[in-house]
Design an enzyme around this catalytic site. Structure first.
Site, mmCIF file in Angstrom:
data_model
loop_
_atom_site.group_PDB
_atom_site.id
_atom_site.type_symbol
_atom_site.label_atom_id
_atom_site.label_comp_id
_atom_site.label_asym_id
_atom_site.label_seq_id
_atom_site.Cartn_x
_atom_site.Cartn_y
_atom_site.Cartn_z
ATOM 1 N N PRO A 17 0.851 -1.191 0.000
ATOM 2 C CA PRO A 17 0.000 0.000 0.000
ATOM 3 C C PRO A 17 0.892 1.247 0.000
ATOM 4 O O PRO A 17 2.125 1.135 0.027
ATOM 5 C CB PRO A 17 -0.717 -0.118 1.350
ATOM 6 C CG PRO A 17 0.335 -0.725 2.242
ATOM 7 C CD PRO A 17 1.153 -1.658 1.362
ATOM 8 N N ALA A 29 -4.919 4.777 3.873
ATOM 9 C CA ALA A 29 -4.223 3.735 3.107
ATOM 10 C C ALA A 29 -5.230 2.866 2.374
ATOM 11 O O ALA A 29 -6.415 2.869 2.698
ATOM 12 C CB ALA A 29 -3.388 2.858 4.036
ATOM 13 N N ASN A 30 -4.725 2.120 1.387
ATOM 14 C CA ASN A 30 -5.501 1.047 0.777
ATOM 15 C C ASN A 30 -5.095 -0.258 1.451
ATOM 16 O O ASN A 30 -3.981 -0.392 1.948
ATOM 17 C CB ASN A 30 -5.191 0.939 -0.708
ATOM 18 C CG ASN A 30 -5.894 1.998 -1.532
ATOM 19 O OD1 ASN A 30 -6.167 3.096 -1.049
ATOM 20 N ND2 ASN A 30 -6.168 1.672 -2.764
ATOM 21 N N ARG A 31 -5.993 -1.224 1.404
ATOM 22 C CA ARG A 31 -5.724 -2.529 1.971
ATOM 23 C C ARG A 31 -4.791 -3.297 1.025
ATOM 24 O O ARG A 31 -5.103 -3.445 -0.160
ATOM 25 C CB ARG A 31 -7.055 -3.262 2.066
ATOM 26 C CG ARG A 31 -7.143 -4.314 3.093
ATOM 27 C CD ARG A 31 -8.496 -4.988 2.976
ATOM 28 N NE ARG A 31 -9.588 -4.293 3.652
ATOM 29 C CZ ARG A 31 -9.820 -4.338 4.954
ATOM 30 N NH1 ARG A 31 -9.023 -5.024 5.744
ATOM 31 N NH2 ARG A 31 -10.848 -3.707 5.477
#
Ligand code: C5P
Length: 215
Positions: A17, A29-31
């Site tokens: 991420p 954040a992205n997973r």
């Protein structure tokens, strides 16, 4: 660099991420576990490539034979990618955050009024590479989709100027898991791959990359 079908080739990989700080203790954040991108970097090195892995914050060991550059934000990832050029191929596996905020210098206090987050778009690293004067000969993007997976990935391939998009259906439990179900979208069509361990997705993709770069 060693022997193998990719010996003499430089391949750039992004993985993990990005974290976009809100203040010193919080982020957007992205997973992403980084597992698929790290598996691809490992498989590329095993095939003899010189590999530069630009990694967001993940808890994974560096694959053997891989040069790793750790970054936190999307902007730092974009800079690290640009600095690593030229490359024969780039495989953009990172789940890059789409926005950042102007981070506060001090920790925001929860007793205060909830802050309004003013989101500013991050650079699209994949689309930027596609337009770069030093565009790698083979540019591969990933597309995590939860519905109409192939349709969205096909549109993404054209929109971003990538050669291939590896589409994965993340409606199940792919995130952090060890298996992945992907579709390889190229200019000539779509291949549906059976569910595979991430290491096998990586090895099969690397075989395809070796064929493409051998032309
Ligand atoms: O648009 P979307 O995020 O779904 O696109 C995914 C693909 O684009 C991935 O290959 C990802 O690494 C790349 N990407 C990027 N920079 C961004 C957003 C996505 O390189 N800012």
């Amino acid at each position: 660099a060693g022997t193998g079908p990719l010996s003499g080739k430089h391949v750039l990989v992004t993985a993990g991420p990005t974290h976009e700080p809100i203040d010193p203790v919080r982020y957007i954040a992205n997973r992403s576990s980084g597992k698929q991108g790290f598996a691809i970097a490992a498989a590329l090195a095993e095939a003899g490539a010189r590999v530069t892995l630009v990694a967001g914050p993940v808890a994974l060991p560096t694959p053997s034979g891989v040069t790793r550059i750790d970054v936190e934000t999307a902007r730092a990832m974009a800079d690290a990618v640009a600095a690593a050029l030229p490359a024969d191929a780039a495989i953009m596996v990172a789940a890059v955050a789409d926005w950042h905020v102007a981070a506060a210098a001090q920790k925001l206090k929860k007793g205060d009024a909830p802050p309004a987050l003013a989101l500013t778009p991050n650079p699209d690293i994949l689309a930027g590479l596609a337009a770069n004067q030093q565009r790698p000969r083979l540019l591969v993007g990933f597309a995590a989709e939860t519905e109409r997976v192939v349709e969205h990935a096909t549109a993404k391939r054209t929109r971003k100027g990538a050669d291939w998009i590896v589409a994965n259906d993340v409606s199940g439990d792919v995130m952090g898991g060890d298996r992945n179900t992907v579709h390889l979208v190229t200019a000539t069509g779509v291949e549906d791959w059976e569910p595979l361990p991430k290491a096998d997705v990586a090895r099969r993709l690397v075989q395809r990359i070796a064929v493409a770069l051998a032309d």
